[in-house]
Design an enzyme around this catalytic site. Structure first.
Site, PDB file in Angstrom:
ATOM      1  N   TRP A  51      -4.453   1.865   2.135  1.00 18.40           N
ATOM      2  CA  TRP A  51      -4.991   0.520   1.930  1.00 18.40           C
ATOM      3  C   TRP A  51      -6.446   0.631   1.487  1.00 18.40           C
ATOM      4  CZ3 TRP A  51      -2.722  -0.582   7.288  1.00 18.40           C
ATOM      5  CH2 TRP A  51      -3.353   0.167   8.276  1.00 18.40           C
TER       6      TRP A  51
ATOM      7  N   GLU B  18       1.998 -14.674   3.228  1.00 14.57           N
ATOM      8  CA  GLU B  18       2.782 -14.290   2.048  1.00 14.57           C
ATOM      9  C   GLU B  18       4.210 -14.809   2.122  1.00 14.57           C
ATOM     10  OE1 GLU B  18      -0.710 -11.570   1.979  1.00 14.57           O
ATOM     11  OE2 GLU B  18       0.645 -12.289   3.552  1.00 14.57           O
TER      12      GLU B  18
ATOM     13  N   TYR C  51       0.857  -1.172   0.000  1.00 17.94           N
ATOM     14  CA  TYR C  51       0.000   0.000   0.000  1.00 17.94           C
ATOM     15  C   TYR C  51       0.904   1.236   0.000  1.00 17.94           C
ATOM     16  CZ  TYR C  51      -2.555  -3.825   2.269  1.00 17.94           C
ATOM     17  OH  TYR C  51      -3.079  -5.057   2.588  1.00 17.94           O
ATOM     18  N   ARG C  52       0.760   2.059  -1.018  1.00 17.15           N
ATOM     19  CA  ARG C  52       1.632   3.228  -1.126  1.00 17.15           C
ATOM     20  C   ARG C  52       1.514   4.104   0.118  1.00 17.15           C
ATOM     21  NH1 ARG C  52      -2.694   6.013  -4.998  1.00 17.15           N
ATOM     22  NH2 ARG C  52      -3.446   7.624  -3.547  1.00 17.15           N
TER      23      ARG C  52
ATOM     24  N   ASP D 281      -0.902   6.906 -10.876  1.00 12.80           N
ATOM     25  CA  ASP D 281      -1.016   5.481 -10.536  1.00 12.80           C
ATOM     26  C   ASP D 281      -0.767   4.559 -11.719  1.00 12.80           C
ATOM     27  OD1 ASP D 281      -1.599   3.365  -8.656  1.00 12.80           O
ATOM     28  OD2 ASP D 281      -2.939   4.772  -7.658  1.00 12.80           O
TER      29      ASP D 281
END
Length: 630
Positions: free
Chosen positions: A189, A235, A175-176, A285
């Site tokens: 998020w 993950e 999330y940037r 983006d």
């Protein structure tokens, strides 16, 4: 293959001729992004770039995943299909009936190997904690400002670690993070993401939410943070599988979370659910458009640690193709097999074209064994994880090559009956989708092109005459592209000065009913000035701008001759009465382009490359991230 560090990966890139070092000073404010954009849009993705002088203590690495070869090197394989085959073998092992004791004993070594992928906690400190900043300052990091209308500097490759407050299940998402000041960032998020769901749980419990952000380390960590794994799958289990070696974790110093011990940076802190949200964005983006500013959670930094020789990784996203297209290709190849094995055995292949920026376009080919099977595939995919965001889905027979665009287009216009083979649905859309009247919700288009091909006749259309006739229809037609007709695809792309068109609905009806279009079955309308020669750019622009049910229509042009009309224009004109703000295209400013032009030889990158933004600048409307007509 497991890498010991990001620097280890850089050495492999350099040894394979995939890296260029830039030794002179390059400004993290726009300049790095402009150089990277030029490099990443070269055929094959150009080279990875290591900027060694950023005005800080830390070099910056960009475009590290941005080619087929580099994404394979990152994942330790020669071809992405090797990962798919490995997953296929794993699924077969787990699902194969084990009727005898010998079958069970035979499976033990492979099942034992699975345990070697599970992350483990290491005692003591990790390499990522060699340098500790108890009084942290984000200003010490070479965080990039990527595009002129960005709201500030953004961390673009953060691996954001959170845990569910009750189950303790870990999530690593990407999330940037917009830098607000030395100890605060935004936390972008999306509402559909697991990090946001964890945040809502902490908010319900009225507890501080611990967060740890890592940067760098083995590239498999970064890939795993982007991968669409189910919420209950760690993950780092995926990373262990990809690198064939378990991830070793260490405890953070100020929050109760664990991170890989060999990453380059760790940014520790918390999100206080009782805090007022912060105004975050805009940001250029991966959709190729700006995602507009909105309210998001605020992250407070309590500590920063890093390696002694840390490297700061970043990605630049914008109009495709860019680095994220190669990451998406890896996901397409790797996760095809779980979809096939778990829910759709008839799915033969799936391609997510780069022009569709991951969610807008999906092409599938299937074994068509019974009536309605294509619709079963449609329903299953639109209900499968992040595929729920897909906007345009096309199903083809197994005989076609999904990477041959012209063949697919010829097939569609040869076999599809718009009256029976086109279906409009509704459902969730990606938060970044700007085309729908409603935020994160809108229409979807499914095309059933699974019929086998009829005999294909060459189009009897005079291209030169077609262009002349189109130009005579209206002085508001800026340019036409009929190059597809030469490929026996009956589609005309028409760029219109929409601002000067009084009644857009009437204009469309007049245009699409014109005798000038005899023999043309598809009309694509855009407002791209004369930037319509590149079909890839047109496909990206149109797929981003359409809400299918609103913008795709079929007209009966005498007898049984159907014509499909696609309105790919901006819906930002006053006459459109669009209920939301419409974003501008991502493009670099003239000052930065001229600076990079002037300094090009000093970078040592090689032959001069023109800025990709030059052709997009004329499409910018107004002077900020929002399209504004006055």
């Amino acid at each position: 293959m497991a890498y010991n560090s990001l620097n280890d990966f850089i050495s492999i890139l350099e040894a394979n001729g995939e890296l260029v070092r830039i030794k002179g000073f390059v400004d993290p404010d726009l300049e790095i992004a402009e150089i990277t954009d030029r490099q990443s849009k070269l055929p094959g993705g150009g080279k990875a770039l290591l900027f060694e002088n950023t005005g800080t203590k830390f070099p910056v690495l960009t475009n590290a995943f941005g080619s087929h070869k580099r994404i394979c090197l990152a994942l330790g394989v020669e071809e992405l299909e090797m990962v798919r085959e490995k997953i296929s073998q794993l699924f077969e092992l787990l699902s194969k009936p084990k009727n005898s004791i010998w079958d069970k004993l035979e499976a033990l070594p492979q099942l034992g190997q699975m345990s070697s992928w599970i992350p483990t906690l290491k005692s003591g400190k990790g390499v990522c904690q060699e340098v500790i900043h108890q009084n942290p300052d984000l200003g010490a990091l070479p965080v990039l400002k990527c595009w002129p209308f960005d709201g500030g500097r953004f961390v673009t490759l953060p691996m954001v670690h959170t845990k569910h407050p009750e189950t303790g299940v870990r999530n690593i998402g990407m999330y940037r993070m917009q830098i607000l000041d030395g100890t605060h960032t935004g936390m972008h998020w999306h509402m559909h993401k697991t990090g946001a769901k964890h945040f809502q749980e902490y908010k319900r419990l009225k507890k501080l939410m611990p967060v740890a952000v890592t940067l760098g380390g083995d590239p498999s960590y970064t890939y795993a943070a982007t991968a669409p794994v189910p919420e209950n799958i760690d993950e780092y289990l995926l990373a262990g599988f990809l690198r064939n070696k378990k991830v070793k974790l260490v405890k953070c110093l100020t929050v109760d979370l664990e991170v890989p011990e060999d990453v380059d940076f760790v940014i520790e802190g918390y999100v206080d659910p009782s805090d007022e949200p912060v105004w975050e964005g805009p940001f250029g983006d991966h959709t190729g458009f700006y995602s507009l500013a909105d309210w998001y959670a605020r992250f407070t930094v309590t500590c920063i640690t890093h390696r002694k020789k840390a490297i700061y990784p970043a990605t630049i996203v914008g109009v495709p193709p860019m680095e994220d297209a190669y990451i998406a290709k890896a996901t397409e190849r790797i996760f095809l097999e779980p979809i096939r094995k778990a829910i759709l055995p008839e799915l033969e292949d799936m391609v997510l074209p780069a022009e569709g920026v991951a969610h807008n376009i999906a092409l599938v080919k299937i074994k068509d064994e019974f009536k309605g099977q294509a619709y079963r595939v449609m329903n299953a995919l639109w209900g499968a994880g992040q595929m729920m965001f897909n906007k345009i889905l096309v199903a083809f027979p197994n005989s076609l090559d999904l990477n041959n665009g012209m063949e697919l287009l010829r097939h569609i216009f040869n076999v599809v009956n718009p009256e029976t083979d086109i279906y409009f649905g509704k459902g969730p859309l990606d938060v970044l989708d700007h085309s729908s009247n409603q935020f994160a919700f809108g229409s979807k288009l499914f095309i059933d092109a699974t019929s086998e091909r009829k005999s294909l006749n060459k189009l009897e259309v005079n291209v030169d005459e077609l262009v002349l006739k189109l130009n005579e229809i209206s002085e508001q037609i800026v340019k036409s592209n009929v190059s597809l007709v030469n490929e026996d695809v009956p589609v005309a792309i028409i760029s219109v000065n929409k601002k000067e068109v009084g009644d857009w609905k009437t204009f469309k009806e007049k245009l699409t009913a014109s005798d000038a279009l005899n023999g043309i079955k598809g009309v694509v309308l855009v407002d791209m000035d004369d930037v319509i020669d590149d079909l890839s750019v047109v496909l990206w622009y149109v797929s981003g701008n359409v809400d299918p049910q609103r913008d795709v229509s079929m007209v009966l042009n005498g007898g049984e001759d159907w014509r499909i009309i696609i309105d790919g224009t901006k819906k930002a004109y006053p006459s459109d009465k669009f209920p939301r703000l419409w974003p501008n295209i991502v493009s670099m400013d003239t000052k930065t382009i001229e600076l990079v032009d002037k300094k090009w030889e000093s970078y040592g990158i090689g032959e001069f490359v023109k800025s990709p933004s030059l052709k997009f600048q004329k499409l910018i409307v107004g002077s900020d991230a929002v399209v504004r007509y006055f």
